[in-house]
Motif scaffolding. Structure first.
Motif, mmCIF file in Angstrom:
data_model
loop_
_atom_site.group_PDB
_atom_site.id
_atom_site.type_symbol
_atom_site.label_atom_id
_atom_site.label_comp_id
_atom_site.label_asym_id
_atom_site.label_seq_id
_atom_site.Cartn_x
_atom_site.Cartn_y
_atom_site.Cartn_z
ATOM 1 N N ARG A 73 -72.994 -11.352 82.456
ATOM 2 C CA ARG A 73 -71.891 -10.745 83.216
ATOM 3 C C ARG A 73 -70.582 -10.977 82.472
ATOM 4 O O ARG A 73 -70.401 -11.993 81.822
ATOM 5 C CB ARG A 73 -71.782 -11.349 84.619
ATOM 6 C CG ARG A 73 -72.975 -11.047 85.540
ATOM 7 C CD ARG A 73 -73.055 -9.565 85.907
ATOM 8 N NE ARG A 73 -74.202 -9.283 86.741
ATOM 9 C CZ ARG A 73 -75.422 -9.000 86.274
ATOM 10 N NH1 ARG A 73 -75.653 -8.965 84.958
ATOM 11 N NH2 ARG A 73 -76.421 -8.758 87.089
ATOM 12 N N HIS B 200 -66.712 -11.404 83.124
ATOM 13 C CA HIS B 200 -65.822 -11.710 84.247
ATOM 14 C C HIS B 200 -66.565 -11.512 85.571
ATOM 15 O O HIS B 200 -66.040 -10.932 86.514
ATOM 16 C CB HIS B 200 -64.563 -10.847 84.226
ATOM 17 C CG HIS B 200 -63.770 -11.051 82.974
ATOM 18 N ND1 HIS B 200 -62.889 -12.093 82.797
ATOM 19 C CD2 HIS B 200 -63.756 -10.357 81.809
ATOM 20 C CE1 HIS B 200 -62.361 -12.027 81.581
ATOM 21 N NE2 HIS B 200 -62.877 -10.993 80.973
ATOM 22 N N GLN C 162 -68.877 -9.513 86.214
ATOM 23 C CA GLN C 162 -69.250 -8.140 86.556
ATOM 24 C C GLN C 162 -70.208 -7.548 85.529
ATOM 25 O O GLN C 162 -70.273 -7.990 84.386
ATOM 26 C CB GLN C 162 -67.994 -7.256 86.586
ATOM 27 C CG GLN C 162 -66.960 -7.702 87.591
ATOM 28 C CD GLN C 162 -65.724 -6.813 87.495
ATOM 29 O OE1 GLN C 162 -65.734 -5.678 87.925
ATOM 30 N NE2 GLN C 162 -64.676 -7.349 86.918
ATOM 31 N N TYR D 15 -66.904 -4.115 84.849
ATOM 32 C CA TYR D 15 -65.771 -4.523 84.025
ATOM 33 C C TYR D 15 -65.431 -3.403 83.049
ATOM 34 O O TYR D 15 -66.279 -2.970 82.274
ATOM 35 C CB TYR D 15 -66.128 -5.794 83.263
ATOM 36 C CG TYR D 15 -65.021 -6.277 82.373
ATOM 37 C CD1 TYR D 15 -63.881 -6.880 82.921
ATOM 38 C CD2 TYR D 15 -65.094 -6.119 80.993
ATOM 39 C CE1 TYR D 15 -62.856 -7.310 82.105
ATOM 40 C CE2 TYR D 15 -64.066 -6.542 80.177
ATOM 41 C CZ TYR D 15 -62.947 -7.146 80.735
ATOM 42 O OH TYR D 15 -61.922 -7.564 79.928
ATOM 43 N N HIS D 16 -64.177 -2.944 83.073
ATOM 44 C CA HIS D 16 -63.830 -1.785 82.258
ATOM 45 C C HIS D 16 -63.156 -2.120 80.939
ATOM 46 O O HIS D 16 -62.754 -1.225 80.215
ATOM 47 C CB HIS D 16 -62.990 -0.802 83.082
ATOM 48 C CG HIS D 16 -63.850 0.080 83.948
ATOM 49 N ND1 HIS D 16 -64.503 1.179 83.460
ATOM 50 C CD2 HIS D 16 -64.197 -0.034 85.253
ATOM 51 C CE1 HIS D 16 -65.206 1.740 84.434
ATOM 52 N NE2 HIS D 16 -65.043 1.014 85.531
#
Ligand code: FMN
Ligand code: SF4
Ligand code: FES
Lengths: 154, 423, 915
Positions: free
Chosen positions: C693, C695, C697, C738-739
């Motif tokens: 993951r 962060h 996400q 997360y982008h």
């Protein structure tokens, strides 16, 4: 099909340069010399003769203004539209020519006799305004003089 | 007043044959040159202060001096004569080409020898058909008389000259674009550096010189740099072929000392204005020079002096307007030409010039709007040397910029009056 | 390291002599540009990258320069923010937009348009130009690339890419001034198999993906994931994009070690087979009466449990199936019963390649290594048709030595046209020895046209010239010897010599000869590398698994040791003649086939299981270099489609009565694989595990601009269904997650603030065109052992043309020869019609004419093919296209006879004998 004469002249031209591509402008002019313009077929044949692609040849052909890639009239009139001629009455002459021939700049007369094209300064400024027909330069033009000159061409 | 370049030229007569040319002292420079080293000739031309007559005024000796010589160089090296002369209002090279082809050929041989070139090309604009015929005949005489080909005049030096007739484009006159054109490509300029003297035609060292420049070379070699400098009124050596056309009484070309004033050319040689009309302005050396006003007529026509008044010597062939000429219309015509002749490589020129031309057309034909002058000024401001790839577009801005500066009110009138008040 | 001052602040940049645009972009600054491209360097045409440079610290006026045309020099002071530079850049974009139609709402490029990005970046928002725009007529450039010239901003990138990088000759600039036109001399299919790159090279919507048009989707509405091309052995990295269960397109995924910025058109357009109507979507069971019916997975597995308990099974894996699938099959049937599903010849070729690369001394070359090679010998391989992107790399390689010329003239490397002008024809050395001409011959220093055995002999001769210990081939003709000497000299004096060979001409002798050259180079003190092209996306991975050849499978079934045949993603009819394939299938009591499309093999199966394609599952492929690469599922397919390895796991559980398959997810099967096959030890770490993951996400497959709720399923349910879970990767099937920038193996799109186009790659790489931050995805699984012993291959006798018989050698076609891409309509449309290549000399003796139908007799079958004269083909050799319809499963090279129709009693044998 390129004629033998065209082929010979083009081949002679390639010998003047280290690379065949350099002969392209001259090859195009040779064809134009013989046929009055450069049809698509000729572009392909020149390409084949010189070992280039038709697109490469056309890239050069479509850049230069003396290479006519559309069917043109029997005689090509280049009328100088540059400063000295402009100052000495280019617009009047152009309008006169267009009216006489019943065409606009860039067009060919209905009888296929003349094609009228604008030209860069013809280096005839001391006898401006000037025009050129089939390589022959005419200076100090007036509408009357134009009529006289045109009459010399069939 | 000594005529050098035009001494053998007789209007409306065939040019001198090789034999006649020799009888008049021709090919003397060549004989002398072949006894000197290439470096010595370069040295002479440098000392003579010969500035390139193609318009930019670059010192010829310095150009030659940047060619790699001897074993350092890649071979073959090329010498190319720029006989494209398509600058609006220019006609001086035609005189030399038609009038005395052997003078040019002699100049080419010496120049080629000076940079150790083994191959030379004359890049001639298509429209100069008469010049082509005369050059072909002169070249063939030169070949038959061992002035060209192998072991010229018995020396170890060999040279071939080919005449290349252009497919036609103003762009071809730009030195690097000319090389592209000679290679059979589109006449698109090349990045500088590398300069052609290092990486030119087919990647080999190449010098490009203007016809008039080259014609000076035999005389420099024959009579020496001192003599050449003494021909000039200023410290830019030699004579210059000046010309005048447009609204003057006697249009024509005259060989005069470099640095002759505009006034002298206009008033003494061109006979002043046509039918007593008043001089409004003139383009001193072709379409890509800035307008000169009547109060500037005492300027000397050399590169430095013309630059000092914000214009350029250019080709030295002036186009003269009187009070009847509309500056907007004239500039419109010019910009149309430049827009048409853009090679299409760089954005400011390819897109900017047509925009300028259309705006001028709108002004002239009655579609002018507030803001049009700002559009023109915008282009004058940004289409500048360095911002474009070559000098075509910046050159095109010179007449526009100066017209806006000198005749702004007339531009404004075109907007207000809804067209050209003279039409 | 030189220091440059950008708007007053010092920054260190890696080297002098690069250009300021490159340097500033590498430092993370934004400068707009068009004609510059990281792979094509500078042209100076667009004038968009203007900045100010200042002569000294006191110079406050400065002058405008083009960043792309100005070299980095130590201490140079520049300003990006200088008001004059800013104003000029705004003016440039205004000019560029003069002729642009502003048709973003209907333009395919919208949303990933470099022109849009740069327009916004430069701040041009108001149109002052009030005159008509120019318009152009568009051309039909074939089924792959759409042409919309009105959008052109004349950056010249297309023709520079097409001609200078790809070697194409049929796209150029036509016309002049503001009417320049980028196209062909007439309508027609673009000839280069790299034409599809124009869609990414073009900064706006002139060249777009024609195959996307019928089912166009905005780029932000595509669900994308990092993937790997399955259409040849190079393993180019790709970004497939899907919406509503339809795979819409493939774009390039930058990987500096592999494909860089480009893909070939087989890779870009081959994916359409995924969407085919006839996809297998449900298990199929064959009834006693021979009929086939769909069944539920449960029912199918029940039947499979029964079948698998009736007797032992042999497994046939596949070079187009993932490592996981091949491994799962091997686990199901046992290592001894695992077969690689290759023809005997391919099996041997791959075994040779495997040995050669594992033993050394030649290190396998990455595509990037190929591009950097400074002397190349190609033995037997028509690379543009077998491993297309290698051809692009080789076109770069031929400039490596020549760059020295430009350097000596003090021409900066980035001044692209000046460099080319200086170099002219002085490129290379590149030597190409193949039976027939190849599309990259124009870049060759010399070509050599002989039968495969003679090509091997050339290799041996080169080796001998490099190291006299290597035996010289006997009866070598003097001209070949001279060529060998020239090649040896070129390789010896190079810094990074490379030998290219591969499966392409079907000869182990050629591969061994290539190895000889590298061995001899080693003996001469030069480390040479070896590039062996392999036919399919996992050919190399399969070779590492050590499966047996098909002959062994036949043997096992014939002997009765096994009665069940399990075929995973393999069409046996493409591996052997139809008769042999039928015979093999007939020997099995039960045939179980897993595949994604119906084939002649699935037609013979008692049970067919619908297999996921590359876009519908995650897995691992090993490319020709030996680089393991992870592809991650793009979308969840409809129906009962599953990764083959999942089916195989369930079959294993069913047979052995286990409660669950042995591997619940990709990480588990990879763990098992790595444990079982030490050579694949590195395979687990090719991408972060599913539990990873960022962060806290997942990494989203959809962009943050995804349109989200739509009405397409409203007749069934107005709620947006929950996104499916992905047990195999740390990516989500939604826009949630997360982008920011993920680790490189998880990059699903290239986009950065202000950079929506593919040009944003520079924001992801370390320096322009450098490796992706954190390292390029994938890693080499193999390295040559250093304590090899030089073993020179045995002598090869010269090829002798034989009376009445011809050696048929394979001719590969970028479009048509590869199985999966040939199932894509637009690629199939470009496949050449089958033909028989004949040398002019043979044609003359046999009085054959171009186009004349000729019977080709091979393996007791006669196929009728039209004659194509191949001017360079040696006498006694004919070429037969590989894999085209009707020509599958031919075992080439092979001796064949030719039958001239209408001359029943005077076959070629007697004619030839007469002559
Ligand atoms: C657009 C353009 C057109 C030019 N046309 C010519 C020309 O027709 N003849 C010429 O001699 N120089 C022409 N020049 C100048 C040449 O680039 C070059 O400076 C010159 O040929 C060098 O010769 P010189 O040093 O002897 O003057 C042109 C320059 C530009 C930018
Ligand atoms: S200024 Fe630019 S477009 Fe104009 S002629 Fe020069 S290079 Fe070509
Ligand atoms: S990117 Fe620098 S001029 Fe185009």
């Amino acid at each position: 099909m390129l004629t033998d004469r065209e082929r010979q002249r083009i081949e002679a031209e390639t010998r003047l340069y280290p690379h065949p591509r350099a002969a392209v402008p001259e090859a195009l002019k040779i064809v134009q010399d013989h046929r009055g313009w450069v049809p698509d077929e000729a572009v392909k044949e020149i390409a084949e003769l010189l070992g280039l692609s038709p697109t490469t040849v056309d890239s050069t052909a479509t850049f230069y203004n003396m290479i006519l890639r559309e069917r043109a009239g029997r005689h090509i009139i280049f009328i100088c539209d540059n400063v000295s001629c402009w100052v000495t009455g280019y617009e009047v002459l152009r309008d006169h020519l267009c009216r006489r021939l019943d065409i606009a700049l860039g067009e060919t007369t209905a009888d296929g006799r003349f094609t009228l094209l604008p030209a860069a300064c013809l280096g005839e400024c001391d006898r401006a305004p000037a025009m050129m027909i089939d390589g022959e330069i005419y200076g100090n033009l007036t509408p009357e003089r134009i009529d006289e000159v045109l009459a010399q061409y069939d | 007043m000594e005529r050098v370049l035009t001494q053998n030229i007789r209007p409306s007569e065939e040019p001198l044959t090789l034999l006649e040319y020799e009888q008049c002292g021709g090919y003397q420079g060549l004989r002398k040159a072949l006894w000197s080293s290439p470096e010595e000739i370069q040295q002479m031309v440098t000392e003579a202060g010969l500035l390139g007559r193609g318009g930019a005024g670059f010192p010829t000796g310095r150009k030659w001096g940047s060619v790699p010589m001897g074993d350092r160089a890649r071979h073959p090296k090329y010498f190319v004569v720029n006989a494209d002369e398509m600058e609006p209002g220019a006609m001086k090279d035609r005189l030399l080409l038609e009038g005395d082809p052997h003078q040019l050929i002699e100049g080419i041989i010496i120049s080629s020898y000076a940079i150790e070139a083994s191959q030379a090309y004359i890049f001639l604009r298509w429209e100069y058909q008469l010049a082509a015929r005369r050059l072909i005949s002169a070249l063939s005489q030169a070949y038959h008389n061992n002035r060209l080909g192998a072991n010229i005049l018995g020396s170890p030096y060999s040279l071939d000259i080919h005449l290349h007739q252009s497919g036609g484009r103003y762009m071809c006159g730009e030195a690097e674009a000319l090389l592209s054109a000679l290679e059979g490509r589109r006449a698109v300029p090349r990045s500088k550096p590398p300069y052609p003297t290092v990486c030119g035609l087919w990647g080999k060292p190449t010098v490009v010189n203007n016809v008039e420049t080259v014609c000076n070379v035999p005389h420099i070699v024959k009579h020496g740099p001192e003599w050449f400098r003494s021909l000039s009124h200023t410290d830019e050596g030699g004579t210059k072929i000046y010309g005048a056309s447009g609204r003057v009484r006697q249009p024509g070309l005259w060989e005069l000392p470099m640095g002759t004033t505009i006034r002298e050319v206009l008033e003494e040689h061109a006979g002043g204005m046509h039918n007593g009309h008043a001089l409004k302005a003139l383009l001193p050396g072709g379409g890509s020079t800035a307008f000169v006003l009547p109060e500037q007529l005492d300027t000397r026509m050399d590169f430095a002096s013309m630059e000092a008044i914000g214009s350029r010597l250019g080709t030295g062939t002036m186009t003269v307007m009187d009070e009847r000429t509309c500056p907007v219309g004239l500039v419109w015509g010019l910009e149309q030409f430049f827009a048409r002749e853009s090679c299409g490589w760089c954005t400011p020129c390819r897109e900017g010039l047509p925009w300028v031309a259309r705006t001028l057309e709108a002004l002239e034909t009655g579609d002018g709007r507030p803001g049009d002058l700002e559009t023109l000024e915008h282009h004058v401001r940004w289409v500048r040397m360095g911002n474009t790839f070559c000098a075509l577009a910046p050159g095109a801005m010179m007449p526009l910029e100066s017209a806006l500066r000198h005749f702004r009110s007339e531009f404004e009138d075109h907007v207000a009056a809804g067209g050209c008040p003279r039409r | 390291m030189p220091t440059i001052y950008v708007d007053g602040r010092p920054h260190e940049v890696p080297e002098e002599g690069r250009n300021l645009l490159d340097a500033c972009l590498s430092l993370g600054f934004d400068i707009p540009y068009f004609c510059w491209h990281p792979a094509m360097h500078s042209a100076g045409a667009c004038r968009q990258c203007a900045i100010k440079v200042f002569a000294t610290a006191d110079d406050s006026r400065g002058r405008i320069v083009m960043a792309c045309m100005t070299p980095v020099t130590d201490g140079v002071r520049l300003s990006i923010d200088d008001p004059e530079a800013v104003a000029f850049r705004a003016s440039v974009i205004e000019w560029l937009m003069v002729g642009h139609p502003h048709d973003c709402p209907v333009c395919d490029e919208g949303g990933e348009c470099h022109l849009q990005d740069m327009t916004v970046m430069t701040g041009h928002a108001y149109r002052r130009h009030r005159f008509p725009k120019r318009t152009h007529r568009n051309q039909d450039l074939g089924p792959l690339v759409n042409h919309e010239m009105n959008r052109c901003i004349q950056c010249y990138r297309c023709v520079r890419f097409y001609q200078e990088l790809a070697g194409g000759r049929d796209l150029d600039v036509l016309g002049w001034h503001d009417h320049v036109y980028f196209g062909r001399h007439e309508d027609g299919v673009l000839e280069s198999p790299f034409a599809g790159n124009l869609t990414e090279v073009c900064p706006t919507g002139v060249f777009t993906d024609k195959t996307l048009k019928p089912h166009y989707t905005r780029p932000w509405d595509l669900q994308t994931s990092p993937s790997v091309c399955v259409h040849c052995g190079l393993g180019c990295n790709t970004l497939p994009g899907e919406r509503y269960g339809v795979l819409r397109r493939i774009r390039n995924r930058f990987n500096a070690h592999v494909n860089g910025f480009f893909l070939c058109d087989r890779g870009r357009y081959g994916h359409q087979f995924v969407n085919r109507e006839d996809r297998l979507r449900e298990p199929l069971l064959r009834e006693a009466n021979g009929r086939v019916r769909p069944a539920s997975p449960e029912e199918a597995l029940e039947r499979l449990r029964f079948i698998l308990r009736t007797g032992a099974a042999v497994g046939i894996g596949s070079p187009r199936a993932s490592m996981e699938t091949n491994f799962a099959l091997r686990e199901l049937v046992g290592a001894d019963a695992f077969h690689d599903g290759l023809s005997q010849r391919d099996h041997e070729l791959m075994a040779t390649i495997r040995t050669v690369l594992l033993q050394g001394p030649g290190r396998s070359a990455s595509v990037q290594d190929v591009a950097r090679a400074d002397a190349v010998l190609i033995l037997g391989e028509d690379v543009q048709n077998t491993a297309p992107l290698l051809a692009l790399a080789l076109r770069q390689a031929v400039f490596q030595q020549a760059l020295g010329i430009a350097q000596r003239l003090n021409i900066h490397k980035y001044l692209d046209s000046a460099v080319r002008e200086a170099i002219q024809q002085d490129t290379g050395p590149l030597f190409i020895a193949t039976p027939d001409e190849t599309p990259i011959d124009d870049a060759a220093t010399a070509t050599y046209r002989r039968a495969p055995d003679d090509i091997a002999r050339l290799g041996l001769a080169v080796a001998h010239r490099l190291d006299p210990e290597a035996s010289a081939p006997e009866l070598l003709d003097p001209s070949t010897d001279r060529l060998a000497q020239e090649i040896a000299e070129a390789l010896r004096t190079a810094e990074r010599p490379l030998v290219v060979c591969g499966h392409g001409c079907g000869s182990t002798a050629v591969i061994e000869a290539a190895t000889n050259v590298v061995c001899a180079l080693e003996a001469a003190g030069k480390a040479g590398s070896l590039s062996c092209s392999v036919p399919e996306c996992n050919s190399m991975g399969l070779a590492l698994m050590d499966g047996r050849g098909l002959a062994a499978a036949e043997q096992a079934l014939r002997s009765g040791r096994a009665s069940v045949l399990i075929v995973a993603e393999n069409d046996l009819f493409r591996r052997m003649g139809a008769e042999a394939a039928e015979a093999l299938l007939a020997r099995a009591e039960h045939v179980i086939v897993l595949d994604s499309l119906p084939t002649r093999t699935t037609e013979r199966a008692s049970v067919v299981l619908p297999a996921a394609t590359f876009a519908e599952c995650s897995g691992t492929l090993v490319n020709a270099e030996g680089r393991g690469q992870r592809f991650i599922q793009t979308f969840v397919p409809e129906g009962q489609v599953q990764a083959s390895w999942r089916w195989l796991g369930r079959m294993l559980a069913a047979r052995d009565g286990l409660g669950a398959p042995p591997w619940a997810n990709l990480d588990e099967i990879l763990g098992a694989l790595a444990g079982e096959l030490p050579v694949c030890g590195g395979i687990r770490n090719l991408a972060p595990p599913a539990s990873y993951r960022l962060h806290g996400q997942r990494v989203p497959r959809r962009s943050h601009r995804f349109s989200g709720q739509t009405a397409i399923h409203a007749h069934e349910d107005v709620r947006e269904p929950d996104p499916p879970d992905d047990p195999d990767s740390p990516m989500s099937f939604s826009m949630e997650g997360y982008h920011g920038q993920p680790p490189s193996p998880l990059i699903a799109r290239f986009r950065a603030p202000g950079w929506n186009s593919v040009q944003s790659v520079t924001k992801f790489s370390r320096g322009v065109a450098g490796p992706l931050q954190g390292g390029d995805p994938g890693r080499r699984l193999i390295e040559p052992e250093r304590e090899h012993s030089l073993c020179y291959a045995a002598a090869v006798p010269p090829f002798e043309p034989q009376p009445g018989r011809w050696l048929a050698v394979p001719a590969h076609h970028v479009f048509g020869s590869e199985e999966l891409s040939a199932g894509s309509p637009s690629v199939a449309a470009l496949a050449p019609p089958p033909s028989l290549g004949v040398s002019p000399a043979d044609a003359e003796t046999m009085q054959l004419e171009e186009g004349q139908e000729l019977g080709l007799s091979l393996e007791r079958e006669v196929r009728s093919l039209p004659v194509r004269l191949r001017p360079q083909l040696p006498r006694g050799v004919v070429t037969v296209p590989v894999g085209l319809p009707g020509l599958e499963g031919l075992d080439l090279p092979a001796w064949v006879t030719l039958i001239v129709p209408g001359l029943p009693h005077r076959g070629p044998r007697s004619r030839h004998a007469d002559a």
